[in-house]
Design an enzyme around this catalytic site. Structure first.
Site, PDB file in Angstrom:
ATOM      1  CB  SER A  39      35.276  36.909 -41.872  1.00 20.43           C
ATOM      2  OG  SER A  39      34.242  38.192 -42.121  1.00 20.43           O
TER       3      SER A  39
ATOM      4  CG  ASP B 181      37.120  42.970 -36.325  1.00 19.28           C
ATOM      5  OD1 ASP B 181      36.412  43.674 -37.124  1.00 19.28           O
ATOM      6  OD2 ASP B 181      37.015  41.822 -36.630  1.00 19.28           O
TER       7      ASP B 181
ATOM      8  CG  HIS C 232      36.554  41.855 -40.219  1.00 22.20           C
ATOM      9  ND1 HIS C 232      35.962  41.230 -38.867  1.00 22.20           N
ATOM     10  CD2 HIS C 232      36.265  41.089 -41.409  1.00 22.20           C
ATOM     11  CE1 HIS C 232      35.448  40.201 -39.331  1.00 22.20           C
ATOM     12  NE2 HIS C 232      35.677  40.038 -40.834  1.00 22.20           N
TER      13      HIS C 232
END
Length: 348
Positions: free
Chosen positions: A150, A292, A322
């Protein structure tokens, strides 16, 4: 890790704590938690004197692996005998796991701004510089790998672009070279939720709402359909949908971990992020998730094509979207082992 401390490019300020800490021995290897005081020229805010907190565990003579997570992740990647509290990535760190403290030295920092004291624009370039300063203090000229998830993937890519001589390879999970306009728009609304809470003298409520809104991007519609398919209910004269208790719980937990100021500045940092992909010459292993909603799969393919060095892209489909880097163990474990060339029980 060499005990020598070469003169850093961004010199740590002269400070008593900037001496290499003693190693605390545990069954799993060395565990060190400390901080280094540095003077960093922040990209959008000028020179600042800052403390960069870090933790590493593993053999200090083993290949060093930088590990970084999302904006709420910190230096405590995994539990140890010295610091037994749960880490944010315990699933992938341990004996015979992809990241084994018996074979690797695992290093992470607390993000600049995570304590809420740095109330200025913060760039991923600044986070990369902070990591480089910690490496300088530890006498590490080059890390064997930088694994980022991330926001951490964005910082890893930035580190490779700006400090490419200091890392051998990058593993970027659910991160890209720049934010998608859709996700930037969503984060702008989250920041407005915090601002609205402040106007009502309740920043925490605004922050909790911002986090609840974010969960709709972190997870997928399939995940919500599977978990919250029950009918709505009337409570105290108002309707509540099946997911609201979960969203409230996520918001409250986030308030306990991050201050409104820290959230606002790190959220901005996600949108300030911009990497020159063609400047990255080291091998990059990308893991993208088809579901995602923050990192569209098309952006991952574009990044892979634009990287200046060898690129490997793996795409998985996960209902966690995600959040797959936190929840989908098998595909993440396979990528880590492939990227680090680690087999079960094998050497680096």
């Amino acid at each position: 890790m060499s005990p020598a401390n070469p003169e850093p490019a961004l010199s740590p300020a002269r400070h008593p704590r900037n001496r290499r800490p003693a190693i605390t021995s545990t069954v799993r290897g060395a565990v060190v938690r400390d901080a280094v005081t540095v003077e960093l020229p922040l990209r959008h805010a000028g020179l600042h004197r800052l403390d960069v907190a870090y933790e590493y565990q593993g053999d200090s003579a083993a290949p060093l692996v930088l590990v970084a997570g999302g904006i709420s992740a910190n230096r405590h990647v995994a539990s140890s005998d010295v610091y037994p509290e749960a880490g944010w990535w315990d699933a992938h760190v341990g004996r015979d796991r992809a990241l084994d403290p018996g074979r690797h030295c695992i290093l992470a920092i607390d993000w600049l701004g995570a304590d809420g004291a740095l109330d200025v624009p913060i760039d991923t370039v600044d986070q990369a510089a902070a990591i480089a300063a910690v490496l300088d203090m530890l006498g590490v000229r080059r890390a064997a790998a930088f694994i980022g998830c991330s926001y951490g993937a964005m910082v890893a890519l930035q580190f490779a672009a700006v400090h490419g001589e200091r890392v051998e390879r990058v593993v970027a999970i659910s991160g890209c070279d720049r934010p998608h306009p859709y996700t930037s728009a969503a984060r702008a609304l989250q920041r407005r939720a915090v601002a609205l809470g402040a106007l009502q003298c309740d920043e925490s409520a605004g922050l909790a709402l911002a986090r609840a809104m974010a969960m709709l991007l972190y997870r997928t519609p399939d995940d919500f359909a599977r978990r919250f398919s029950g009918p709505p209910a009337i409570s105290h004269g108002r309707l509540r949908c099946a997911a609201e208790d979960y969203l409230d719980h996520c918001g409250q937990r986030f308030v306990e971990r991050l201050s409104p100021t820290a959230f606002l500045r790190l959220s901005e940092s996600l949108d300030l992020h911009d990497v020159a992909a063609d400047a990255i010459g080291v091998p990059v292993f990308l893991l993208a998730v088809a579901g995602d909603r923050l990192i569209p799969i098309a952006d991952a393919h574009r990044l892979a094509a634009q990287l200046g060095g060898p690129a490997t892209l793996r795409v998985v489909d996960s209902p966690y979207g995600h959040d797959a880097f936190l929840k989908a163990f098998d595909p993440v474990d396979r990528l880590l082992r492939e990227a680090l060339d680690v087999s079960h029980g094998g050497a680096w």
